[in-house]
Design a protein around this motif. Sequence first.
Motif, PDB file in Angstrom:
ATOM      1  N   ASP A   1       6.134  -1.308  -6.786  1.00 23.56           N
ATOM      2  CA  ASP A   1       4.739  -1.702  -6.988  1.00 23.56           C
ATOM      3  C   ASP A   1       4.129  -2.395  -5.777  1.00 23.56           C
ATOM      4  O   ASP A   1       3.130  -3.095  -5.908  1.00 23.56           O
ATOM      5  N   THR A   2       4.717  -2.228  -4.611  1.00 25.30           N
ATOM      6  CA  THR A   2       4.119  -2.793  -3.402  1.00 25.30           C
ATOM      7  C   THR A   2       2.848  -2.015  -3.072  1.00 25.30           C
ATOM      8  O   THR A   2       2.874  -0.774  -3.011  1.00 25.30           O
ATOM      9  N   PRO A   3       1.724  -2.675  -2.867  1.00 28.62           N
ATOM     10  CA  PRO A   3       0.465  -1.960  -2.593  1.00 28.62           C
ATOM     11  C   PRO A   3       0.574  -1.083  -1.352  1.00 28.62           C
ATOM     12  O   PRO A   3       1.265  -1.426  -0.377  1.00 28.62           O
ATOM     13  N   LEU A   4      -0.126   0.038  -1.375  1.00 27.74           N
ATOM     14  CA  LEU A   4      -0.091   0.985  -0.254  1.00 27.74           C
ATOM     15  C   LEU A   4      -0.519   0.349   1.067  1.00 27.74           C
ATOM     16  O   LEU A   4       0.071   0.657   2.104  1.00 27.74           O
ATOM     17  N   PRO A   5      -1.536  -0.532   1.091  1.00 28.72           N
ATOM     18  CA  PRO A   5      -1.877  -1.151   2.385  1.00 28.72           C
ATOM     19  C   PRO A   5      -0.714  -1.935   2.991  1.00 28.72           C
ATOM     20  O   PRO A   5      -0.555  -1.971   4.214  1.00 28.72           O
ATOM     21  N   VAL A   6       0.095  -2.581   2.151  1.00 26.16           N
ATOM     22  CA  VAL A   6       1.256  -3.305   2.667  1.00 26.16           C
ATOM     23  C   VAL A   6       2.304  -2.318   3.186  1.00 26.16           C
ATOM     24  O   VAL A   6       2.901  -2.507   4.251  1.00 26.16           O
ATOM     25  N   LEU A   7       2.528  -1.231   2.426  1.00 21.95           N
ATOM     26  CA  LEU A   7       3.465  -0.204   2.892  1.00 21.95           C
ATOM     27  C   LEU A   7       3.017   0.362   4.237  1.00 21.95           C
ATOM     28  O   LEU A   7       3.840   0.611   5.126  1.00 21.95           O
ATOM     29  N   ALA A   8       1.713   0.573   4.383  1.00 14.53           N
ATOM     30  CA  ALA A   8       1.199   1.147   5.628  1.00 14.53           C
ATOM     31  C   ALA A   8       1.419   0.214   6.810  1.00 14.53           C
ATOM     32  O   ALA A   8       1.494   0.669   7.956  1.00 14.53           O
ATOM     33  N   GLU A   9       1.536  -1.094   6.558  1.00 17.73           N
ATOM     34  CA  GLU A   9       1.778  -2.045   7.641  1.00 17.73           C
ATOM     35  C   GLU A   9       3.247  -2.152   8.010  1.00 17.73           C
ATOM     36  O   GLU A   9       3.604  -2.196   9.186  1.00 17.73           O
ATOM     37  N   VAL A  10       4.118  -2.215   6.999  1.00 19.05           N
ATOM     38  CA  VAL A  10       5.517  -2.548   7.288  1.00 19.05           C
ATOM     39  C   VAL A  10       6.398  -1.334   7.529  1.00 19.05           C
ATOM     40  O   VAL A  10       7.361  -1.408   8.308  1.00 19.05           O
ATOM     41  N   LEU A  11       6.100  -0.201   6.893  1.00 25.09           N
ATOM     42  CA  LEU A  11       6.996   0.948   7.038  1.00 25.09           C
ATOM     43  C   LEU A  11       7.030   1.524   8.453  1.00 25.09           C
ATOM     44  O   LEU A  11       8.090   1.985   8.894  1.00 25.09           O
ATOM     45  N   PRO A  12       5.911   1.551   9.193  1.00 26.93           N
ATOM     46  CA  PRO A  12       6.028   2.049  10.573  1.00 26.93           C
ATOM     47  C   PRO A  12       6.984   1.231  11.429  1.00 26.93           C
ATOM     48  O   PRO A  12       7.534   1.745  12.408  1.00 26.93           O
ATOM     49  N   GLN A  13       7.218  -0.043  11.094  1.00 24.01           N
ATOM     50  CA  GLN A  13       8.144  -0.875  11.854  1.00 24.01           C
ATOM     51  C   GLN A  13       9.598  -0.612  11.492  1.00 24.01           C
ATOM     52  O   GLN A  13      10.499  -0.979  12.252  1.00 24.01           O
ATOM     53  N   ALA A  14       9.851  -0.033  10.318  1.00 24.00           N
ATOM     54  CA  ALA A  14      11.207   0.030   9.781  1.00 24.00           C
ATOM     55  C   ALA A  14      12.113   0.927  10.618  1.00 24.00           C
ATOM     56  O   ALA A  14      11.706   1.994  11.084  1.00 24.00           O
ATOM     57  N   SER A  15      13.339   0.467  10.795  1.00 29.61           N
ATOM     58  CA  SER A  15      14.352   1.287  11.447  1.00 29.61           C
ATOM     59  C   SER A  15      14.882   2.345  10.496  1.00 29.61           C
ATOM     60  O   SER A  15      15.203   3.460  10.915  1.00 29.61           O
ATOM     61  N   GLN A  16      15.017   1.985   9.229  1.00 26.64           N
ATOM     62  CA  GLN A  16      15.412   2.926   8.186  1.00 26.64           C
ATOM     63  C   GLN A  16      14.463   2.764   7.003  1.00 26.64           C
ATOM     64  O   GLN A  16      14.060   1.636   6.670  1.00 26.64           O
ATOM     65  N   ILE A  17      14.147   3.889   6.353  1.00 25.43           N
ATOM     66  CA  ILE A  17      13.386   3.876   5.110  1.00 25.43           C
ATOM     67  C   ILE A  17      14.238   4.597   4.076  1.00 25.43           C
ATOM     68  O   ILE A  17      14.476   5.806   4.186  1.00 25.43           O
ATOM     69  N   TRP A  18      14.710   3.845   3.080  1.00 26.40           N
ATOM     70  CA  TRP A  18      15.594   4.396   2.056  1.00 26.40           C
ATOM     71  C   TRP A  18      14.852   4.442   0.731  1.00 26.40           C
ATOM     72  O   TRP A  18      14.384   3.426   0.228  1.00 26.40           O
TER      73      TRP A  18
END
Length: 467
Positions: A324-341
């Motif tokens: 339930d993490t809002p999409l705007p937050v996902l759009a900020e943090v996921l580009p930084q991630a080394s892995q997305i599981w």
Amino acid sequence: MNKDSLTPRPGQARPAPADASERPALRAVPPSLTPVPATANPAGDSPATVPLPLLLVQAPAPQGALALAWMQRLLGGAQPHVAPSLYTVAEQVQQLQPQAVLVQFDSANVDAATALVAQLQQAFPHIPRLAIGHAQDAPCLLAALRAGVQDFLDLDAPLDPAQRVVSQLLARPAAVDQRRADAAPITALLSARAGLGCSLLASHLAWHLQEGLSPARSGKAAVPASHTAEGQSLHALLLDMGASGGDCAIYLNTPGEFSLADALSQQRRLDKRMAASALSRHPSGLRLLTMPRHAALPAAGEIDALVQRLGQYFEHLVLDLGADTPLPVLAEVLPQASQIWLVCDQSVASVVWTAELLQQLQAIGIAPERIELIVNRHDSRLELAASHMAAQLQLPLLGSIPERRRPLMQEVNRGLLLQAQRRSEPYVKAVGQLADQLLAAHHPQRVGHRSGAAGPLQHLLQRLRGH
């Protein structure tokens, strides 16, 4: 055109991200887009001699030439930098650090333009991406918006709206990527629905990483000075970022008064000393930050800045994004991630909801190639095999976590995790393998210390004890 438009050609090394202090300074930007006076070039040179800090990526001729002419009218006689080839876009962005990248979307290059925008968002998330094209061309307009552009400039509309957008870009301070090469790797876990065990998996994974990174557990390896604060080591950090957060604190039995919302509001004061003392601390040394339930959505850029700051203090960050993490937050943090599981359980409904989540992630610019699948609560007796689920979702299968709800709940109800002392436990073994992959990929020096810390006799004793 090649979809991997930012991939260097054979024989070329892709430039490594530079530290913010090494980036070239941009010249001052004029407050308005007034035409360059003729007297400004006494030698008779064109105003194009000093382009504005904008980078234009054109479509093939003849549409590309029309876009450049339109841009010159838009800029009052000046012109942007122009990318001569899709192969050079990454190098130009790295060298110029433009105020924005404008990508032309046309039926002749829509696939390449879509891939380019998505890759720019991953490689240079701090630089705005704008699309230019014909708004009446619905497929191109839709593709641009799904790729993650901040605005679409219509070639057929009056110039005034587009001039206002570009004027605002040029008037603000130059965007600078504050990330450093020594920032901690980030492992992000998320799921399409609540109740799939994402937070429980993230809690165990973060605990395993803390154990692997702790000097006491890895042959007393030296800890870099940048990761210590007031005598307390800062190794792994778990951020529970879901809108209905709090599960990780319950699983770890580690309540705390300092929340993720507090960290956001006080991040200008959040130095290493404060991180060591204020953040919740599990007995293992693992630190925890939890988003309060029903917290207000952070302002744009706040989460991104906080994760960057914490990445300078810790050795590894684990983000529990839940369902339930809002999409705007996902759009900020996921580009930084080394892995997305992406965590999914062994059901048709979960596969359907996960497929929908993948579409949402792609719409905000997260390429499917960056995502790996974890099948949780896997039961080999069921007909829906993990490999078949991965094939349906078109994702690489990272691993399967066995169905162990009963022993998990027995421990959780006691305020404990299934700890690594029970190495014969299937759940512990599966999560430990995931943690070992992260340690080998991002912390190889710690893996060496761990393997060399115990001799053959110690390994034999561990095996006899069932560890």
